[in-house]
Design an enzyme around this catalytic site. Structure first.
Site, PDB file in Angstrom:
ATOM      1  N   LYS A 114      55.900  48.595  45.704  1.00 30.37           N
ATOM      2  CA  LYS A 114      56.530  47.954  44.695  1.00 30.37           C
ATOM      3  C   LYS A 114      56.110  48.167  43.230  1.00 30.37           C
ATOM      4  O   LYS A 114      55.946  48.422  42.905  1.00 30.37           O
ATOM      5  CB  LYS A 114      56.646  46.589  45.172  1.00 30.37           C
ATOM      6  CG  LYS A 114      57.340  46.443  46.302  1.00 30.37           C
ATOM      7  CD  LYS A 114      57.589  46.012  47.199  1.00 30.37           C
ATOM      8  CE  LYS A 114      57.972  46.309  48.229  1.00 30.37           C
ATOM      9  NZ  LYS A 114      58.237  46.556  48.686  1.00 30.37           N
ATOM     10  N   SER A 171      52.831  46.415  37.239  1.00 30.41           N
ATOM     11  CA  SER A 171      51.961  46.827  38.342  1.00 30.41           C
ATOM     12  C   SER A 171      52.700  46.737  39.667  1.00 30.41           C
ATOM     13  O   SER A 171      53.617  45.924  39.827  1.00 30.41           O
ATOM     14  CB  SER A 171      50.728  45.920  38.421  1.00 30.41           C
ATOM     15  OG  SER A 171      51.041  44.671  39.025  1.00 30.41           O
ATOM     16  N   ASP A 172      52.303  47.582  40.615  1.00 24.42           N
ATOM     17  CA  ASP A 172      52.703  47.302  41.989  1.00 24.42           C
ATOM     18  C   ASP A 172      52.012  45.999  42.389  1.00 24.42           C
ATOM     19  O   ASP A 172      51.071  45.544  41.738  1.00 24.42           O
ATOM     20  CB  ASP A 172      52.320  48.469  42.911  1.00 24.42           C
ATOM     21  CG  ASP A 172      53.230  48.564  44.129  1.00 24.42           C
ATOM     22  OD1 ASP A 172      53.849  47.535  44.499  1.00 24.42           O
ATOM     23  OD2 ASP A 172      53.324  49.655  44.722  1.00 24.42           O
ATOM     24  N   TRP A 173      52.478  45.396  43.466  1.00 24.43           N
ATOM     25  CA  TRP A 173      52.036  44.051  43.823  1.00 24.43           C
ATOM     26  C   TRP A 173      50.572  44.064  44.290  1.00 24.43           C
ATOM     27  O   TRP A 173      50.234  44.687  45.282  1.00 24.43           O
ATOM     28  CB  TRP A 173      52.965  43.481  44.899  1.00 24.43           C
ATOM     29  CG  TRP A 173      54.108  42.681  44.334  1.00 24.43           C
ATOM     30  CD1 TRP A 173      54.467  41.425  44.713  1.00 24.43           C
ATOM     31  CD2 TRP A 173      55.018  43.044  43.281  1.00 24.43           C
ATOM     32  NE1 TRP A 173      55.540  40.992  43.953  1.00 24.43           N
ATOM     33  CE2 TRP A 173      55.898  41.955  43.077  1.00 24.43           C
ATOM     34  CE3 TRP A 173      55.170  44.168  42.485  1.00 24.43           C
ATOM     35  CZ2 TRP A 173      56.912  41.967  42.116  1.00 24.43           C
ATOM     36  CZ3 TRP A 173      56.185  44.192  41.541  1.00 24.43           C
ATOM     37  CH2 TRP A 173      57.036  43.104  41.362  1.00 24.43           C
TER      38      TRP A 173
END
Length: 743
Positions: free
Chosen positions: A2, A274-276
């Site tokens: 993500k 950011s990705d998670w």
């Protein structure tokens, strides 16, 4: 998963093609469509400065991190809304609870399930990429969202990648030519794309910790071009930082990637998300170019860019002026998509018949015909009274499943349903499941876990299910097996162990072929598998994908000849996993460090340069008709670096069926003073040609596309001399060549 700028537009020209369901009635005209990526406007600067002057430190920092699973903090008293996000590789994800991953349980969050990105890439049709983005963008707006966490445009480095289905291709040129119109189409609906995962994020194994090491030329030539085009041409408003490290620094706090390349070199003005749970620091991540921290369930105030940032600011570890820089970026994109003071913002629509037909068009052009001996396809139904339909994949639904984001949809036509929709009622369908989709028990993963292998499957056939399949095949005039994979087996957060077909399918297929030679094999999967023996034994082999709400209808229309297949593989299918570059160099999966030892020789570049024969090459796909290429020429013999080569070619349909062919243009330089691949894709065009007719195709190749990245000068450099432009229907099927000189 993500500085002020004036309002500009960048025109991207590509070829648009007919997408009629019935190709025999389709127009043969080729038209040019202009797409414009809208640059972030400076017209909101005064309003932004005014808002900033009224905000408290805490309000500013609230905008820099998640305050729910998929939104950032709002400042309601100033009319600043949350920045609302949604996952979307297959369409807009169902609504998730605000503070955990559980579905919200709404009844109004059904959406269209679109073909996976691998399928879109297999169309080799940039017009359909725009259609895809625009259609999804309308659905995103109908759901009241601001940002789609998509597209994912990482290079397919290994055939075993768990997210291969979600990515586009192994080739940087094809990646950027499909990604740009998709992003523009999406953002035309007053929403933001969040292009992911930036960058050098090419495996799921150890994705939280592995450190990518690669040379600068490889980075520039293979892994960055699609991201650069997304920024410079499509004007993407969002970029997502990846989980892993690059050259020792996490990608969400990597100054070289986020500041020096993305912002300073490319001029990116949007937001980096950011990705998670991919953030590891407070001050460093902000200083290195991150704008928004998103994450998994823990109290949102415990995020690195939440209470810890407030404390750091009050302690003088970071200036409020630095915080303002990031808040300004967020306000800019919110104004750009009319989320603040938005008049006439696109309202959108969702799960409409028009959107289902968009999904159909993509699916119908994505299906790849791999083998067709003795014209076994399209299926001839004269005299046929019964058809055996065999395989779990005939009824398997893939909108939801696996670890990655899916879609809650009211329509997902399976292959069996497609056959029931399309076959005459006089033909009896004998269905048998054939194999059981079964997995060994294992501990359930959670986002951010380190994963070492894909799902462990139970590969023994169930005797009763096998017998049922053999009986159905024996008593039927024709058999069609729907085999392959699914989104529980190919999934985010793990890579596959091997190319082997799961669930005992290979044994099933061979046994069915033995009792009924009139058996067609259809593979439904997002990534390569070992189908070498199956391909030898069956007379017809078809490749389909996780192909959306209308996938079953589109696939059956190809099998019955209503649609002439025109899909081409967007990656190389190897005979053996050790033939693939990341595996041949023993650099996948690596450990804590992954060295991209194959360098620039990714995908077909490796196979063609090393003279390794693939099972099916990059760009491969057959048709129910045949095409001949002729009269290839360029508009000049020599060119300067700032000029564009125009290559023209006649494509003749020499068969009896109207169809579409993809003309692929590869460039080669035999006498280069630097290391080069044997050939590199530098242009393509899909063209519709009626049976017996011919069309003239023109492919424009800017000379700058022939450049290599010179590490010493840190510049793109076009080496002077002779280049051979190879025109073909795959990387291994070159039909015509022309030579040009670059001065």
């Amino acid at each position: 998963m993500k500085n002020n700028i004036i309002h500009l537009s960048v025109a991207i020209v590509f070829v648009a093609f007919s997408s009629c369901k019935n190709e025999t009635q389709s127009s043969s005209t080729t038209q040019t469509k202009v797409i414009e990526g809208k640059e972030l406007s400076s017209e909101f600067d005064t309003k932004i400065d005014s808002l900033l002057g009224q905000m408290t430190l805490e309000e500013k920092i609230g905008m820099l991190h998640g305050n729910s699973m998929f939104s950032t903090g709002a400042v309601s008293r100033l009319g600043i809304p949350e920045l609302k996000m949604a996952d979307g590789p297959l369409g807009v994800r169902e609504e998730i609870s605000r503070d955990n991953w559980a579905p919200a349980g709404l009844t109004n969050d059904f959406a269209t399930y679109y073909p996976a990105a691998g399928a879109l890439a297999a169309t080799w049709n940039a017009d359909l990429a725009y259609t895809f983005g625009n259609s999804v963008g309308q659905e995103l707006r109908a759901r009241g969202k601001d940002m789609l966490l998509s597209p994912a445009i990482n290079i397919v480095r290994t055939p075993l990648g768990g997210r291969t289905y979600e990515y586009l291709t192994e080739d940087p040129f094809l990646n950027k030519k499909m990604a740009v119109p998709l992003i523009v189409g999406l953002q035309d609906n007053d929403v933001m794309a969040c292009v992911k995962h930036f960058a050098a994020n090419n495996q799921e194994t150890n994705r939280d910790i592995y450190d990518v090491q690669m040379d600068e030329r490889t980075l520039r030539e293979i892994y960055l071009p699609a991201f650069e085009a997304a920024v410079k041409e499509a004007k993407a408003y969002g970029i997502m930082g990846a989980y892993n490290k690059f050259r020792g620094e996490y990608l969400c706090e990597n100054d070289y990637m986020l500041n020096k390349i993305l912002r300073d070199e490319w001029g990116f003005k949007g937001v980096v998300v950011s990705d998670w749970a991919a953030v590891h620091s407070t001050v460093k991540s902000l200083n290195s170019g991150l704008d928004i921290e998103m994450g998994t369930p823990k109290p949102f105030n415990e995020f690195f860019l939440a209470d810890k940032l407030i404390a750091a600011a009050k302690a003088g570890e970071i200036s409020e002026a630095e915080i303002d820089v990031h808040v300004k970026r967020i306000l800019h994109v919110l104004f750009q998509v009319k989320a603040i003071d938005g008049k006439d913002r696109v309202k959108g629509s969702i799960a409409t018949e028009a959107h289902y037909q968009d999904a159909y068009k993509i699916a119908s052009e994505s299906v790849v015909l791999l083998k067709n001996e003795n014209n076994a396809l399209p299926l001839q139904l004269d005299g046929v009274k019964s058809i055996a339909v065999i395989g779990n994949n005939a009824t398997k639904k893939n909108a939801l499943g696996g670890f990655g984001a899916g879609v809650k949809t009211k329509r997902e036509v399976t292959p069996l349903e497609g056959l029931k929709n399309r076959l005459p009622s006089s033909i009896k369908i004998n269905y048998a499941e054939g194999y059981l989709e079964r997995y060994e028990e294992k501990k359930s993963g959670k986002l951010g876990d380190i994963t070492l292998s894909g799902a462990v499957t139970i590969d023994q056939l169930d005797p009763a299910k096998l017998q049922e399949a053999l009986d159905a095949a024996r008593k039927s005039d024709i058999a069609v097996i729907f085999a392959g994979s699914n989104r529980d087996y190919e999934t985010e957060a793990s890579d596959r162990k091997s190319l082997k077909l799961p669930f005992g399918q290979e044994e099933l297929i061979k046994k069915v072929l033995a009792v009924n030679p009139k058996t067609i094999v259809v593979m439904i999967a997002g990534a390569p598998f070992d189908i070498q023996d199956i391909g030898k034994k069956t007379s017809a082999l078809v490749w389909s994908w996780f192909n959306g709400s209308e996938g079953g209808n589109a696939l059956v229309d190809v099998l019955l000849g209503k649609v002439n297949p025109s899909g081409k593989l967007p990656w190389t299918m190897p005979k053996n996993i050790m033939d693939s570059p990341a595996h041949a160099t023993n650099s996948f999966p690596g450990g804590k460090t992954v060295n991209y030892a194959e360098g620039i020789l990714v995908g077909y570049r490796w196979f063609d340069t090393k003279n390794i024969e693939p099972l099916y090459p990059f760009g491969y796909g057959l048709s129910y008709t045949t095409f001949a290429f002729g009269n290839a020429k360029t508009n000049k013999k020599s060119y300067a670096v700032n000029e564009t080569i125009a290559v023209t070619l006649e494509v003749k349909n020499t068969g009896k069926v109207d169809g579409k062919e993809v003309v692929q243009l590869y460039a080669a330089k035999a006498d280069s003073k630097i290391e080069r691949a044997a050939k590199e894709l530098k242009g393509f065009q899909k063209v519709f040609v009626k049976a017996g007719n011919k069309q003239t195709v023109t492919i424009q190749v800017p000379v700058k596309e022939l450049a290599y990245y010179d590490v010493k000068t840190k510049k793109w450099t076009v080496e002077p001399g002779n280049y051979t432009l190879k025109l073909g229907s795959s990387s291994r099927d070159i039909k015509k060549e022309v030579t040009v000189t670059i001065k």
